[in-house]
Design a protein around this motif. Structure first.
Motif, short mmCIF file in Angstrom:
data_model
loop_
_atom_site.label_atom_id
_atom_site.label_comp_id
_atom_site.label_asym_id
_atom_site.label_seq_id
_atom_site.Cartn_x
_atom_site.Cartn_y
_atom_site.Cartn_z
N ASN A 465 0.75 -1.23 -0.06
CA ASN A 465 0.02 -0.08 0.05
C ASN A 465 0.72 1.32 0.50
O ASN A 465 0.35 2.33 -0.50
N LEU A 466 2.38 1.07 0.38
CA LEU A 466 3.14 2.68 0.57
C LEU A 466 3.92 2.68 -1.26
O LEU A 466 3.95 3.42 -1.40
N ILE A 467 3.57 1.35 -1.84
CA ILE A 467 3.76 1.83 -3.47
C ILE A 467 3.58 3.34 -4.10
O ILE A 467 2.14 2.58 -3.70
N ASP A 468 4.50 3.30 -4.70
CA ASP A 468 3.89 4.18 -5.82
C ASP A 468 3.24 3.52 -6.55
O ASP A 468 4.30 3.34 -7.49
N LYS A 469 2.58 3.30 -7.47
CA LYS A 469 1.81 2.59 -8.32
C LYS A 469 1.68 2.61 -9.37
O LYS A 469 1.97 1.99 -10.73
N GLU A 470 2.12 4.27 -9.56
CA GLU A 470 2.69 4.92 -10.95
C GLU A 470 3.40 5.06 -11.27
O GLU A 470 4.09 5.38 -12.38
N SER A 471 4.10 4.51 -10.78
CA SER A 471 5.99 4.68 -11.11
C SER A 471 6.78 3.41 -12.12
O SER A 471 5.76 2.21 -12.20
N ASP A 472 7.59 4.03 -13.24
CA ASP A 472 8.04 3.55 -13.83
C ASP A 472 8.60 1.65 -13.63
O ASP A 472 7.89 0.47 -14.65
N ASP A 473 8.94 1.69 -11.82
CA ASP A 473 9.54 0.57 -11.64
C ASP A 473 8.81 -0.42 -10.77
O ASP A 473 9.47 -0.87 -9.89
N VAL A 474 7.47 0.32 -10.99
CA VAL A 474 7.00 -0.96 -10.33
C VAL A 474 6.79 -1.76 -9.96
O VAL A 474 6.71 -2.97 -8.57
N LEU A 475 7.21 -2.96 -10.82
CA LEU A 475 7.02 -4.58 -11.08
C LEU A 475 8.88 -5.11 -9.95
O LEU A 475 8.65 -6.20 -9.43
N GLU A 476 9.46 -3.46 -9.95
CA GLU A 476 10.25 -3.96 -9.05
C GLU A 476 10.69 -3.68 -7.43
O GLU A 476 11.15 -4.05 -6.60
N ARG A 477 10.26 -2.62 -7.53
CA ARG A 477 9.55 -2.05 -6.61
C ARG A 477 8.70 -2.93 -4.71
O ARG A 477 8.86 -2.97 -3.79
N ILE A 478 7.72 -4.12 -5.64
CA ILE A 478 7.16 -5.12 -5.19
C ILE A 478 7.22 -6.06 -4.93
O ILE A 478 7.39 -7.20 -3.68
N MET A 479 8.33 -6.01 -4.95
CA MET A 479 9.70 -7.28 -4.83
C MET A 479 9.99 -6.32 -3.23
O MET A 479 10.68 -5.89 -3.27
#
Length: 751
Positions: A465-479
């Motif tokens: 829930n704290l991740i910016d879902k609009e960022s380009d590297d969202v797939l990397e941030r969710i890990m």
């Protein structure tokens, strides 16, 4: 040849329709043939499976229907009883008068064989290749109290003087040994089935001493590849032993198929009529199916190459159905320019070359293959953006692929599992060769990364829930970097894991186990998402479709099941084998499934309508490995007999036999371009074969409709390109990378 049943050959009109039978979910066959399932994501599904009412059963099927009704009522399946009685046109009390079952079978509802794309998910059916006169296609393991056992065995009560059995058999043996050599090989096929049935008649009628003497005198005359069956038969020394013996019941209910020339058959018939040998003639009429062809008799080597299965050879009619073995047309995907290559060119001061924006994945994919099925023949999931990116990467890798040949063999990288203590039971690689999975006897599934990139789980819901879902590297941030490791262990099975398979998108992993379940694991969270329960016994193998979504499983219950990841129940149940289904493989176009069995046959099933379209016999032991060629035209199989057999799917014929291995072959794989076939065995070797030469050495003139057989070239040594030995590691899996590097895997076995 498990599908051959008691009854006449199907006429052309009968072949237009096939029986569809519904499984009630508890492993019991019922007479209904409707059911609705949704189609895969983005695929339409609105058709319903229509059925025609059953014709009234004939006298030979009446007993069977009554016994099935009795069995269903015994298991409190009253709704199924009502449906079957209504479709069979029986009165409400018709099944109260008798309680025995016969070797005949259900007159099932006729369903249009053609079907459309949506019908795959709109009918749940047991697919059986047998004609409508068979219940043996899906044998039950319920025990000795099944109502059909007594009637199946009662056929042996019609017998003559036990003292004359030796005389009958010896007389036939002397006759066959006295005929011309060209007929002797064909007529010698009679020895084994006659020996078995005559022995069982003696035992059933309590002539135990005569039966024992008969067995000891003539068992040594049988072909060596029936040794295991004779060992089972030797344990049947009393009438009570015959009840519940599955091998015996299979032999009794499936007519043993012999392929004999017309001239040889006339010789046999004339001899039996002259001697008035009714005992043997009755067995031939009741228990054997003689497939007569016009032409020259076959040689001993030709017969031996096709013999060895539990129920003889394949009826030629079984392999006449058209099979769409071609590949589906690949979708055209725009390939972006490679920035690295552009920069390299600019640095060297050379002008930029114009690159095509579309890669056709090989020119052959642009045109529709005439042997390919229609694109929408079965509903397939649409490509996701991630799938398109992966295909682009595949295209780029293909441009760097090494073209293999007899003069340019692949490098081999072997992954040895140490300290597994014979606990490694299954291995699989992802298509991009980045992950390797192992199934173990301690019921765990383990996944390793074979690249520097470590395995990570998705973050917890609170952190996501704290991740910016609009960022380009969202797939990397969710890990979650805190969970990074080279190995992940997944727990859930309660028995040894016998099969593992990655999905094409590397997001999921399937595993099958002795506990009777198939589990779907997420490779994002490394947890079990679904447990598929349908098999009642150990599940020996499972495999994802090349397009994902569908998967196949096969087990000890003698059937293979087709599943979709979003359905708890199987979409198809492929019944017909007379032994465990030991290995399963999807055809490259995903429209067909191949199954190998302990009954020593290979079957090819049509995913759309569930019919068995090919039956291959020739192996002398249980089959443990299958591999389709990349073009979908050929199939390779390996078994405990140490032989690799090659099959032409379109013609339905064996076209090659590769000898060299000295133990069970557990792994087969074609190179990406189809020029090299690799085989791995329990003899601790990997062998490479020239696949193109093996296929080209067969002359098409030898494809004869009369015998259904060709002259196999004895060219194993010429086709063998190399043998590579491990120190003490049986090879259980092989995989060609996208650049044609060969990966092999096995567990080190300290002596």
């Amino acid at each position: 040849m498990a599908a051959v049943q008691d009854g006449p050959i199907e006429s052309d009109s009968e072949k237009e329709t096939k029986p569809d039978v519904l499984n009630d979910g508890a492993g019991n066959i019922t007479g209904s043939s409707t059911g609705v399932l949704s189609s895969p994501p983005n695929a339409a599904s609105s058709a319903t499976g229509a059925t025609k009412p059953m014709a009234p059963p004939g006298p030979e099927n009446q007993q069977t229907l009554l016994a099935v009704l009795q069995y269903l009522r015994k298991n409190n399946l009253l709704e199924s009883v009502d449906i079957l009685r209504r479709e069979a046109g029986l009165s409400d009390d018709a099944d109260d008068s008798q309680g025995a079952d016969g070797p005949g079978g259900l007159g099932s509802a006729n369903v249009d064989e053609g079907g459309d794309a949506n019908s795959l998910l709109n009918r749940v059916s047991i697919a059986t290749s047998a004609p409508a006169g068979s219940v043996a296609a899906a044998p039950s393991k319920g025990g000795d109290d099944q109502p059909d056992v007594n009637v199946v065995l009662s056929a042996y009560s019609q017998q003559g003087d036990p003292a004359l059995y030796d005389t009958y058999y010896t007389g036939l043996k002397n006759f066959i040994e006295s005929v011309l050599d060209c007929h002797r090989a064909e007529l010698s096929q009679l020895f084994y089935p006659l020996f078995v049935h005559m022995y069982l008649e003696l035992i059933y009628n309590n002539h135990e001493q005569e039966g024992k003497a008969f067995f000891e005198r003539f068992s040594g005359d049988q072909e060596c590849y029936y040794r295991d069956d004779l060992r089972v038969l030797s344990a049947v020394s009393k009438r009570e032993h015959m009840r519940g013996n599955e091998t015996l019941l299979d032999f009794r209910t499936s007519k043993f198929v012999l392929r004999i020339s017309r001239d040889s058959y006339q010789l046999l018939k004339r001899h039996l009529q002259e001697r008035q040998n009714n005992q043997i003639w009755n067995i031939i009429q009741e228990h054997l199916y003689i497939d007569i062809f016009d032409g020259m008799p076959r040689s001993k080597s030709q017969i031996d190459s096709m013999s060895g299965s539990l129920a003889g050879e394949t009826r030629r009619e079984a392999n006449k159905v058209k099979v769409f073995y071609g590949l589906l047309k690949e979708p055209e995907i725009e390939v972006p320019l490679d920035d690295e290559d552009e920069e390299a060119e600019n640095e060297e001061g050379k002008p930029k070359k114009k690159k095509p924006k579309k890669d056709s994945m090989g020119s052959k994919s642009k045109k529709q293959d005439p042997n390919a099925p229609q694109q929408n023949r079965i509903p397939l999931p649409e490509l996701k953006d991630s799938d398109k990116l992966d295909k682009i990467m595949n295209m780029k890798e293909a441009t760097k692929r090494i073209r293999l040949s007899p003069d340019l063999l692949p490098s081999i990288c072997f992954y040895s599992f140490l300290n597994a203590y014979q606990g490694l039971t299954a291995v699989d690689f992802t298509d991009d060769s980045s992950l390797i999975a192992g199934g173990f006897a301690d019921s765990t599934v383990r996944v390793w990364s074979v690249t520097p990139k470590k395995l990570r789980r998705v973050k917890s819901a609170a952190d996501l829930n704290l991740i910016d879902k609009e960022s380009d590297d969202v797939l990397e941030r969710i890990m979650d970097d805190k969970t990074a490791s080279e190995l992940k262990v997944m727990y859930g099975h309660s028995g040894p894991v016998y099969g593992v398979s990655f999905s094409s998108d590397r997001n999921y992993l399937l595993s099958s186990s002795e506990d009777g379940t198939v589990r779907l694991w997420s490779l994002q969270t490394y947890t079990c998402l679904v447990g598929y329960k349908g098999h009642n016994y150990p599940v020996w193998d499972t495999q994802f479709s090349p397009y994902g979504y569908y998967f196949i499983s096969g087990g000890h219950d003698r059937v293979a099941r087709l599943w979709a990841t979003d359905h708890y129940q199987p979409l198809r149940i492929f019944a017909g084998h007379l032994g465990d289904v030991t290995c399963t493989r999807f055809h490259p176009n995903s429209n067909y499934v191949a199954t190998g069995s302990a009954d020593r046959t290979i079957r090819l099933w049509d995913v759309l309508n569930g019919n068995c379209v090919r039956i291959f016999t020739g192996h002398k032991g249980p089959i443990h490995s299958l591999a389709f060629s990349p073009n979908g035209k050929f199939l390779a199989s390996g078994a405990t007999d140490g032989r690799v057999l090659l099959w032409d799917i379109g013609h339905g014929l064996m076209i090659g036999e590769l000898k060299g291995h000295t133990d069970t072959i557990y792994a087969l794989k074609f190179s990406r371009d189809g020029e090299i076939l690799a085989s791995g065995s329990m003899d601790n070797t990997v062998r490479l074969w020239d696949a193109l030469r093996a296929f080209d050495d067969v002359e098409t003139d030898d494809f004869t409709a009369t015998t259904g057989h060709i002259h196999l070239p004895d060219n194993s040594q010429e086709v063998l390109l190399g043998t590579y030995m491990t120190k003490s590691t049986p090879v259980i899996h092989l995989h060609f990378t996208r650049r044609n590097l060969l990966l092999a895997a096995g567990a080190y076995n300290p002596q």
